[in-house]
Write a protein that holds these residues in place. Structure first.
Motif, PDB file in Angstrom:
ATOM      1  N   LEU A  77     -20.822  33.382 148.972  1.00 21.76           N
ATOM      2  CA  LEU A  77     -20.670  34.830 149.170  1.00 21.76           C
ATOM      3  C   LEU A  77     -21.995  35.421 149.663  1.00 21.76           C
ATOM      4  O   LEU A  77     -22.011  36.305 150.541  1.00 21.76           O
ATOM      5  CB  LEU A  77     -20.243  35.505 147.861  1.00 21.76           C
ATOM      6  N   THR A  78     -23.091  34.902 149.122  1.00 24.32           N
ATOM      7  CA  THR A  78     -24.428  35.403 149.481  1.00 24.32           C
ATOM      8  C   THR A  78     -24.650  35.326 151.002  1.00 24.32           C
ATOM      9  O   THR A  78     -25.162  36.275 151.605  1.00 24.32           O
ATOM     10  CB  THR A  78     -25.509  34.564 148.760  1.00 24.32           C
ATOM     11  N   ASP A  79     -24.265  34.200 151.595  1.00 21.43           N
ATOM     12  CA  ASP A  79     -24.460  34.031 153.042  1.00 21.43           C
ATOM     13  C   ASP A  79     -23.742  35.128 153.821  1.00 21.43           C
ATOM     14  O   ASP A  79     -24.289  35.707 154.757  1.00 21.43           O
ATOM     15  CB  ASP A  79     -23.901  32.678 153.501  1.00 21.43           C
ATOM     16  N   GLN A  80     -22.508  35.387 153.408  1.00 24.34           N
ATOM     17  CA  GLN A  80     -21.717  36.415 154.112  1.00 24.34           C
ATOM     18  C   GLN A  80     -22.325  37.801 153.903  1.00 24.34           C
ATOM     19  O   GLN A  80     -22.337  38.628 154.809  1.00 24.34           O
ATOM     20  CB  GLN A  80     -20.271  36.433 153.581  1.00 24.34           C
ATOM     21  N   LEU A  81     -22.824  38.030 152.688  1.00 24.49           N
ATOM     22  CA  LEU A  81     -23.442  39.330 152.393  1.00 24.49           C
ATOM     23  C   LEU A  81     -24.699  39.514 153.249  1.00 24.49           C
ATOM     24  O   LEU A  81     -24.931  40.585 153.815  1.00 24.49           O
ATOM     25  CB  LEU A  81     -23.797  39.423 150.898  1.00 24.49           C
ATOM     26  N   LEU A  82     -25.498  38.439 153.353  1.00 25.84           N
ATOM     27  CA  LEU A  82     -26.747  38.532 154.141  1.00 25.84           C
ATOM     28  C   LEU A  82     -26.465  38.752 155.625  1.00 25.84           C
ATOM     29  O   LEU A  82     -27.288  39.307 156.345  1.00 25.84           O
ATOM     30  CB  LEU A  82     -27.589  37.270 153.931  1.00 25.84           C
ATOM     31  N   ASP A  83     -25.297  38.312 156.079  1.00 22.60           N
ATOM     32  CA  ASP A  83     -24.918  38.574 157.472  1.00 22.60           C
ATOM     33  C   ASP A  83     -24.640  40.053 157.705  1.00 22.60           C
ATOM     34  O   ASP A  83     -24.713  40.540 158.821  1.00 22.60           O
ATOM     35  CB  ASP A  83     -23.628  37.812 157.823  1.00 22.60           C
ATOM     36  N   LYS A  84     -24.260  40.738 156.622  1.00 22.67           N
ATOM     37  CA  LYS A  84     -23.802  42.126 156.797  1.00 22.67           C
ATOM     38  C   LYS A  84     -24.883  43.164 156.502  1.00 22.67           C
ATOM     39  O   LYS A  84     -24.853  44.257 157.052  1.00 22.67           O
ATOM     40  CB  LYS A  84     -22.641  42.410 155.816  1.00 22.67           C
ATOM     41  N   VAL A  85     -25.786  42.841 155.552  1.00 24.39           N
ATOM     42  CA  VAL A  85     -26.757  43.857 155.127  1.00 24.39           C
ATOM     43  C   VAL A  85     -28.177  43.289 155.155  1.00 24.39           C
ATOM     44  O   VAL A  85     -28.373  42.075 155.212  1.00 24.39           O
ATOM     45  CB  VAL A  85     -26.444  44.390 153.703  1.00 24.39           C
ATOM     46  N   GLY A  86     -29.154  44.173 155.049  1.00 27.63           N
ATOM     47  CA  GLY A  86     -30.555  43.781 155.193  1.00 27.63           C
ATOM     48  C   GLY A  86     -31.186  43.221 153.934  1.00 27.63           C
ATOM     49  O   GLY A  86     -32.283  42.651 153.989  1.00 27.63           O
ATOM     50  N   ARG A  87     -30.547  43.425 152.791  1.00 27.07           N
ATOM     51  CA  ARG A  87     -31.183  42.957 151.556  1.00 27.07           C
ATOM     52  C   ARG A  87     -30.110  42.694 150.501  1.00 27.07           C
ATOM     53  O   ARG A  87     -29.231  43.537 150.267  1.00 27.07           O
ATOM     54  CB  ARG A  87     -32.124  44.055 151.059  1.00 27.07           C
ATOM     55  N   VAL A  88     -30.197  41.534 149.892  1.00 23.41           N
ATOM     56  CA  VAL A  88     -29.265  41.216 148.807  1.00 23.41           C
ATOM     57  C   VAL A  88     -30.076  40.788 147.586  1.00 23.41           C
ATOM     58  O   VAL A  88     -30.929  39.899 147.674  1.00 23.41           O
ATOM     59  CB  VAL A  88     -28.286  40.084 149.211  1.00 23.41           C
ATOM     60  N   ASP A  89     -29.849  41.442 146.464  1.00 20.14           N
ATOM     61  CA  ASP A  89     -30.472  41.058 145.191  1.00 20.14           C
ATOM     62  C   ASP A  89     -29.489  40.170 144.445  1.00 20.14           C
ATOM     63  O   ASP A  89     -28.337  40.569 144.237  1.00 20.14           O
ATOM     64  CB  ASP A  89     -30.735  42.292 144.311  1.00 20.14           C
ATOM     65  N   VAL A  90     -29.938  38.988 144.045  1.00 23.76           N
ATOM     66  CA  VAL A  90     -29.041  38.108 143.287  1.00 23.76           C
ATOM     67  C   VAL A  90     -29.626  37.847 141.905  1.00 23.76           C
ATOM     68  O   VAL A  90     -30.848  37.826 141.731  1.00 23.76           O
ATOM     69  CB  VAL A  90     -28.779  36.767 144.012  1.00 23.76           C
ATOM     70  N   ILE A  91     -28.732  37.671 140.944  1.00 22.66           N
ATOM     71  CA  ILE A  91     -29.145  37.370 139.564  1.00 22.66           C
ATOM     72  C   ILE A  91     -28.497  36.046 139.177  1.00 22.66           C
ATOM     73  O   ILE A  91     -27.268  35.940 139.171  1.00 22.66           O
ATOM     74  CB  ILE A  91     -28.679  38.486 138.596  1.00 22.66           C
ATOM     75  N   GLU A  92     -29.326  35.052 138.906  1.00 23.69           N
ATOM     76  CA  GLU A  92     -28.791  33.703 138.620  1.00 23.69           C
ATOM     77  C   GLU A  92     -29.540  33.096 137.432  1.00 23.69           C
ATOM     78  O   GLU A  92     -30.760  33.231 137.328  1.00 23.69           O
ATOM     79  CB  GLU A  92     -28.923  32.827 139.882  1.00 23.69           C
ATOM     80  N   ILE A  93     -28.807  32.420 136.570  1.00 23.36           N
ATOM     81  CA  ILE A  93     -29.404  31.838 135.363  1.00 23.36           C
ATOM     82  C   ILE A  93     -29.804  30.371 135.541  1.00 23.36           C
ATOM     83  O   ILE A  93     -30.719  29.880 134.876  1.00 23.36           O
ATOM     84  CB  ILE A  93     -28.408  31.960 134.181  1.00 23.36           C
ATOM     85  N   ASP A  94     -29.123  29.657 136.447  1.00 20.90           N
ATOM     86  CA  ASP A  94     -29.268  28.207 136.543  1.00 20.90           C
ATOM     87  C   ASP A  94     -30.499  27.842 137.389  1.00 20.90           C
ATOM     88  O   ASP A  94     -30.550  28.120 138.593  1.00 20.90           O
ATOM     89  CB  ASP A  94     -27.981  27.651 137.183  1.00 20.90           C
ATOM     90  N   ARG A  95     -31.487  27.192 136.741  1.00 23.94           N
ATOM     91  CA  ARG A  95     -32.755  26.882 137.423  1.00 23.94           C
ATOM     92  C   ARG A  95     -32.569  25.994 138.644  1.00 23.94           C
ATOM     93  O   ARG A  95     -33.291  26.116 139.622  1.00 23.94           O
ATOM     94  CB  ARG A  95     -33.703  26.190 136.457  1.00 23.94           C
ATOM     95  N   ASP A  96     -31.602  25.083 138.572  1.00 26.51           N
ATOM     96  CA  ASP A  96     -31.389  24.197 139.732  1.00 26.51           C
ATOM     97  C   ASP A  96     -30.878  25.003 140.927  1.00 26.51           C
ATOM     98  O   ASP A  96     -31.291  24.776 142.064  1.00 26.51           O
ATOM     99  CB  ASP A  96     -30.372  23.101 139.383  1.00 26.51           C
ATOM    100  N   LEU A  97     -29.979  25.943 140.628  1.00 24.46           N
ATOM    101  CA  LEU A  97     -29.453  26.776 141.716  1.00 24.46           C
ATOM    102  C   LEU A  97     -30.543  27.719 142.245  1.00 24.46           C
ATOM    103  O   LEU A  97     -30.633  27.965 143.450  1.00 24.46           O
ATOM    104  CB  LEU A  97     -28.252  27.593 141.227  1.00 24.46           C
ATOM    105  N   ILE A  98     -31.376  28.192 141.334  1.00 30.25           N
ATOM    106  CA  ILE A  98     -32.464  29.097 141.745  1.00 30.25           C
ATOM    107  C   ILE A  98     -33.403  28.350 142.705  1.00 30.25           C
ATOM    108  O   ILE A  98     -33.821  28.887 143.732  1.00 30.25           O
ATOM    109  CB  ILE A  98     -33.223  29.618 140.513  1.00 30.25           C
ATOM    110  N   MET A 129     -20.760  17.759 148.261  1.00 26.56           N
ATOM    111  CA  MET A 129     -21.756  18.585 147.573  1.00 26.56           C
ATOM    112  C   MET A 129     -22.462  17.731 146.506  1.00 26.56           C
ATOM    113  O   MET A 129     -21.827  17.134 145.663  1.00 26.56           O
ATOM    114  CB  MET A 129     -21.004  19.744 146.891  1.00 26.56           C
ATOM    115  N   SER A 130     -23.790  17.654 146.554  1.00 27.07           N
ATOM    116  CA  SER A 130     -24.497  16.782 145.611  1.00 27.07           C
ATOM    117  C   SER A 130     -24.791  17.499 144.289  1.00 27.07           C
ATOM    118  O   SER A 130     -25.056  16.852 143.296  1.00 27.07           O
ATOM    119  CB  SER A 130     -25.791  16.290 146.243  1.00 27.07           C
ATOM    120  N   TYR A 131     -24.733  18.783 144.298  1.00 25.61           N
ATOM    121  CA  TYR A 131     -25.068  19.537 143.081  1.00 25.61           C
ATOM    122  C   TYR A 131     -24.029  19.281 141.974  1.00 25.61           C
ATOM    123  O   TYR A 131     -22.819  19.339 142.198  1.00 25.61           O
ATOM    124  CB  TYR A 131     -25.117  21.043 143.415  1.00 25.61           C
ATOM    125  N   GLN A 132     -24.521  19.005 140.759  1.00 25.93           N
ATOM    126  CA  GLN A 132     -23.639  18.742 139.605  1.00 25.93           C
ATOM    127  C   GLN A 132     -23.345  20.063 138.899  1.00 25.93           C
ATOM    128  O   GLN A 132     -24.261  20.679 138.366  1.00 25.93           O
ATOM    129  CB  GLN A 132     -24.390  17.778 138.666  1.00 25.93           C
TER     130      GLN A 132
END
Ligand SMILES: C[S@@+](CC[C@H](N)C(=O)[O-])C[C@H]1O[C@@H](n2cnc3c(N)ncnc32)[C@H](O)[C@@H]1O
Length: 266
Positions: free
Chosen positions: A45-66, A1-4
């Motif tokens: 977790l997001t990937d698994q959630l998207l496999d199960k439902v039609g829409r996932v709202d995520v809240i994230e603070i880290d600009r690199d992750l966003i 994983m390259s992300y710090q």
């Protein structure tokens, strides 16, 4: 994983497939269910959630992750950028009830819980991962050292159940402590009658203001008037010399209702 990873955002990315499966299973998702995830991180977790439902709202603070999340260009993934503690949830989450799933940033998990309690009408079910110690506090019984404000308030509104204990090796980087996944299912009725919700919360906070003092002194230290405290404790038949941490939910309910009755007379 390259992300710090960034310590200040409490980043410990989950990689254990067994734990991921247990969290997703505990969410009991159906295709139509709307889902929110706090702190999607790299999206395991997001990937698994998207496999199960039609829409996932995520809240994230880290600009690199966003930025990484936007690279996915997934129309089913709705990205809310910012601090979960500051964002106005009712303006973002406009189609409740949601299922909430989160491996929480441990440094702010208590603050998030207080905010969840204030917005509990938004969520039909929550699957949350905590630092083990915090998770155990939420399920603690009166009179134990773990019992505190959040134990009382969470047990008032939710049925809380343990899903799985998670060892540090399930994360990258591993945290120093064990973790605990819990489900929160909102109760149809609160466990006891809180009387007035605002006052109930104020009294619970007051009872735990000074854990080593008696209930009476702790309530006094929280700024409540002595005459009212004495009258309410007598009316609720609670020993003023006991410690706040021994009070059960029915006793907090009786105390709140005693204060309300006194105010009504005054
Ligand atoms: C423990 S990590 C979990 C990451 C991912 N869900 C997983 O399980 O691997 C916590 C996540 O919450 C994010 N986070 C930390 N503080 C936050 C805040 N105040 N508001 C929104 N997200 C936050 C972090 O950047 C990180 O992505």
């Amino acid at each position: 994983m390259s992300y710090q990873t960034k310590k200040r955002f409490g980043q410990h990315f989950l990689h254990d497939p067994g734990v991921i499966d247990k969290i997703i299973g505990a969410a009991r998702l159906e295709q139509q269910q709307r889902v929110v995830e706090i702190g999607p991180g790299l999206g395991v977790l997001t990937d698994q959630l998207l496999d199960k439902v039609g829409r996932v709202d995520v809240i994230e603070i880290d600009r690199d992750l966003i930025a990484l999340l936007h690279q996915r260009q997934d129309e089913h993934l709705i990205i809310h950028e910012g601090d979960v503690l500051k964002l106005p949830w009712p303006d973002l989450l406009i189609q409740p009830p949601y299922t909430l799933v989160a491996n929480l940033p441990y440094n702010i998990s208590s603050q998030i819980l207080f905010k969840l309690l204030d917005h509990r009408h938004l969520f039909a079910r929550m699957v949350l991962m905590f630092q083990r110690e915090v998770g155990e506090r939420l399920m603690a019984r009166p009179g134990t050292k773990d019992y505190g404000i959040l134990s009382v308030l969470c047990q008032l509104w939710y049925d809380i159940n343990k899903v799985v204990l998670v060892k540090p090796g399930a994360f990258n980087p591993p945290p120093k402590v064990d973790s605990l996944v819990l489900t929160f299912i909102p109760r149809a009725e609160p466990r006891v009658d809180p009387g007035d919700e605002f006052l109930f919360k104020k009294l619970v906070k007051g009872a735990f203001t000074q854990r080593r003092k008696t209930l009476r002194n702790s309530l006094l230290a929280s700024g409540i008037n002595a005459t009212a405290i004495d009258a309410a404790l007598t009316r609720a038949q609670i020993d003023p010399g006991c410690r706040g941490e021994t009070l059960s939910l029915p006793q907090f309910s009786a105390l709140t209702r005693a204060f309300l009755a006194i105010e009504a007379v005054a």
